[in-house]
Design a protein around this motif. Sequence first.
Motif, PDB file in Angstrom:
ATOM      1  N   GLY A 122       0.810  -1.210   0.000  1.00  0.00           N
ATOM      2  CA  GLY A 122       0.000   0.000   0.000  1.00  0.00           C
ATOM      3  C   GLY A 122       0.843   1.260   0.000  1.00  0.00           C
ATOM      4  O   GLY A 122       0.590   2.196  -0.778  1.00  0.00           O
ATOM      5  N   LEU A 123       1.870   1.329   0.854  1.00  0.00           N
ATOM      6  CA  LEU A 123       2.723   2.513   0.929  1.00  0.00           C
ATOM      7  C   LEU A 123       3.485   2.732  -0.379  1.00  0.00           C
ATOM      8  O   LEU A 123       3.626   3.873  -0.846  1.00  0.00           O
ATOM      9  CB  LEU A 123       3.699   2.369   2.097  1.00  0.00           C
ATOM     10  CG  LEU A 123       3.080   2.439   3.501  1.00  0.00           C
ATOM     11  CD1 LEU A 123       4.137   2.174   4.562  1.00  0.00           C
ATOM     12  CD2 LEU A 123       2.413   3.792   3.728  1.00  0.00           C
ATOM     13  N   TRP A 124       3.968   1.625  -0.976  1.00  0.00           N
ATOM     14  CA  TRP A 124       4.709   1.758  -2.239  1.00  0.00           C
ATOM     15  C   TRP A 124       3.797   2.297  -3.345  1.00  0.00           C
ATOM     16  O   TRP A 124       4.187   3.166  -4.124  1.00  0.00           O
ATOM     17  CB  TRP A 124       5.270   0.386  -2.646  1.00  0.00           C
ATOM     18  CG  TRP A 124       6.129   0.438  -3.879  1.00  0.00           C
ATOM     19  CD1 TRP A 124       7.475   0.662  -3.956  1.00  0.00           C
ATOM     20  CD2 TRP A 124       5.675   0.259  -5.235  1.00  0.00           C
ATOM     21  NE1 TRP A 124       7.886   0.640  -5.258  1.00  0.00           N
ATOM     22  CE2 TRP A 124       6.811   0.407  -6.069  1.00  0.00           C
ATOM     23  CE3 TRP A 124       4.423   0.008  -5.807  1.00  0.00           C
ATOM     24  CZ2 TRP A 124       6.731   0.289  -7.452  1.00  0.00           C
ATOM     25  CZ3 TRP A 124       4.333  -0.090  -7.192  1.00  0.00           C
ATOM     26  CH2 TRP A 124       5.483   0.039  -8.002  1.00  0.00           C
ATOM     27  N   THR A 125       2.561   1.797  -3.412  1.00  0.00           N
ATOM     28  CA  THR A 125       1.634   2.227  -4.458  1.00  0.00           C
ATOM     29  C   THR A 125       1.206   3.673  -4.245  1.00  0.00           C
ATOM     30  O   THR A 125       1.095   4.464  -5.197  1.00  0.00           O
ATOM     31  CB  THR A 125       0.389   1.318  -4.475  1.00  0.00           C
ATOM     32  OG1 THR A 125       0.792  -0.040  -4.600  1.00  0.00           O
ATOM     33  CG2 THR A 125      -0.514   1.662  -5.643  1.00  0.00           C
ATOM     34  N   VAL A 126       0.977   4.064  -2.994  1.00  0.00           N
ATOM     35  CA  VAL A 126       0.616   5.465  -2.705  1.00  0.00           C
ATOM     36  C   VAL A 126       1.751   6.391  -3.104  1.00  0.00           C
ATOM     37  O   VAL A 126       1.532   7.467  -3.694  1.00  0.00           O
ATOM     38  CB  VAL A 126       0.270   5.622  -1.209  1.00  0.00           C
ATOM     39  CG1 VAL A 126       0.190   7.104  -0.837  1.00  0.00           C
ATOM     40  CG2 VAL A 126      -1.050   4.935  -0.903  1.00  0.00           C
ATOM     41  N   ALA A 127       2.993   5.988  -2.785  1.00  0.00           N
ATOM     42  CA  ALA A 127       4.142   6.836  -3.090  1.00  0.00           C
ATOM     43  C   ALA A 127       4.387   6.980  -4.589  1.00  0.00           C
ATOM     44  O   ALA A 127       4.810   8.048  -5.059  1.00  0.00           O
ATOM     45  CB  ALA A 127       5.399   6.264  -2.417  1.00  0.00           C
ATOM     46  N   HIS A 128       4.123   5.932  -5.361  1.00  0.00           N
ATOM     47  CA  HIS A 128       4.445   5.959  -6.792  1.00  0.00           C
ATOM     48  C   HIS A 128       3.242   6.235  -7.686  1.00  0.00           C
ATOM     49  O   HIS A 128       3.400   6.741  -8.796  1.00  0.00           O
ATOM     50  CB  HIS A 128       5.075   4.628  -7.207  1.00  0.00           C
ATOM     51  CG  HIS A 128       6.460   4.424  -6.675  1.00  0.00           C
ATOM     52  ND1 HIS A 128       6.707   3.997  -5.387  1.00  0.00           N
ATOM     53  CD2 HIS A 128       7.679   4.612  -7.246  1.00  0.00           C
ATOM     54  CE1 HIS A 128       8.005   3.908  -5.187  1.00  0.00           C
ATOM     55  NE2 HIS A 128       8.631   4.282  -6.300  1.00  0.00           N
ATOM     56  N   GLN A 129       2.021   5.906  -7.225  1.00  0.00           N
ATOM     57  CA  GLN A 129       0.854   6.069  -8.075  1.00  0.00           C
ATOM     58  C   GLN A 129      -0.255   6.888  -7.424  1.00  0.00           C
ATOM     59  O   GLN A 129      -1.316   7.083  -8.016  1.00  0.00           O
ATOM     60  CB  GLN A 129       0.299   4.691  -8.463  1.00  0.00           C
ATOM     61  CG  GLN A 129       1.312   3.819  -9.204  1.00  0.00           C
ATOM     62  CD  GLN A 129       0.749   2.452  -9.566  1.00  0.00           C
ATOM     63  OE1 GLN A 129      -0.456   2.227  -9.494  1.00  0.00           O
ATOM     64  NE2 GLN A 129       1.620   1.529  -9.949  1.00  0.00           N
ATOM     65  N   SER A 130      -0.036   7.305  -6.179  1.00  0.00           N
ATOM     66  CA  SER A 130      -0.991   8.162  -5.456  1.00  0.00           C
ATOM     67  C   SER A 130      -2.372   7.538  -5.331  1.00  0.00           C
ATOM     68  O   SER A 130      -3.407   8.213  -5.487  1.00  0.00           O
ATOM     69  CB  SER A 130      -1.105   9.544  -6.143  1.00  0.00           C
ATOM     70  OG  SER A 130       0.136  10.187  -6.167  1.00  0.00           O
TER      71      SER A 130
END
Length: 286
Positions: free
Chosen positions: A243-251
């Motif tokens: 979740g954190l990786w996707t939020v950081a890269h794809q918002s």
Amino acid sequence: MAEPSTVSVVIPAFNEAGAIAAVITDLRSAATWHEIIVVDDGSTDGTGPQAVAAGATVVRHPYNKGNGASVKSGIRKATGEYVLIIDGDGQHKPSDAIALTTQLGEYDLVVGARSAATQAGSTRRIGNATLNGLASFLTEREIPDLTSGFRAARRDCLLEFLHLLPNGFSTPTTTTLAFIKAGYNVMFEPVQVQPRVGTSKIRLARDGAKFLLILVKVITIFSPLRVFLPLSLASFAMGLAYGLWTVAHQSRIPNGAVLLLMFAVMVFLVGLVSEQISSLRFENRR
């Protein structure tokens, strides 16, 4: 210290005609036991008559039920305060039987722990080492030999867990885990094994998975969170990281991360409920 006169020897045997007489004779020469019981598990090679001729009491199954069923029949038949379970294939020495039983009294279960060098086959040694490591993690106790069938215990304690014992080859695994998780005193006595007479009845591919399932089943009965908590934490960590990786890269918050986090919460809650059920199940245990 348990005197041999208080110990019932139980020998589960299936087609062990080549070794059973010698096993009984050696045991009788080593000490004066309360009784020696051979459970003839539907043998077709004359194991039962040879055991009778050697001086043992024989309990016969009309057909082959499995090693665990034989052990249960022997425990029910036994009248001694303690029970020594030994294989009928000639692997174990009578002197080691004495070493196990002399520890009884202070200990409720004494397991004959085989050294890795004396266990047959590198594949089986690796499999046993894997099971030992997993069992040690789940019980929080070092277990050098989980699957050894050579053991001595208080008969009344064995009767307490008789309903948990499977009919197959997982009886040693179940008794070891049950005694440890129930808080009984358990000791592992180093023993050396000799080459068995005849061929082994255990098949790694078929029985290895059964040992693993029995291990998880017994731990779930006595301490469910040791199984559910690691699964929950692993799922939570993967969901959070994803979740954190996707939020950081794809918002955005991915559905997969949400599912993993929900799964982690559900597994943890099921573990908590299972822990309460386990406590209620054993609150009246003596």
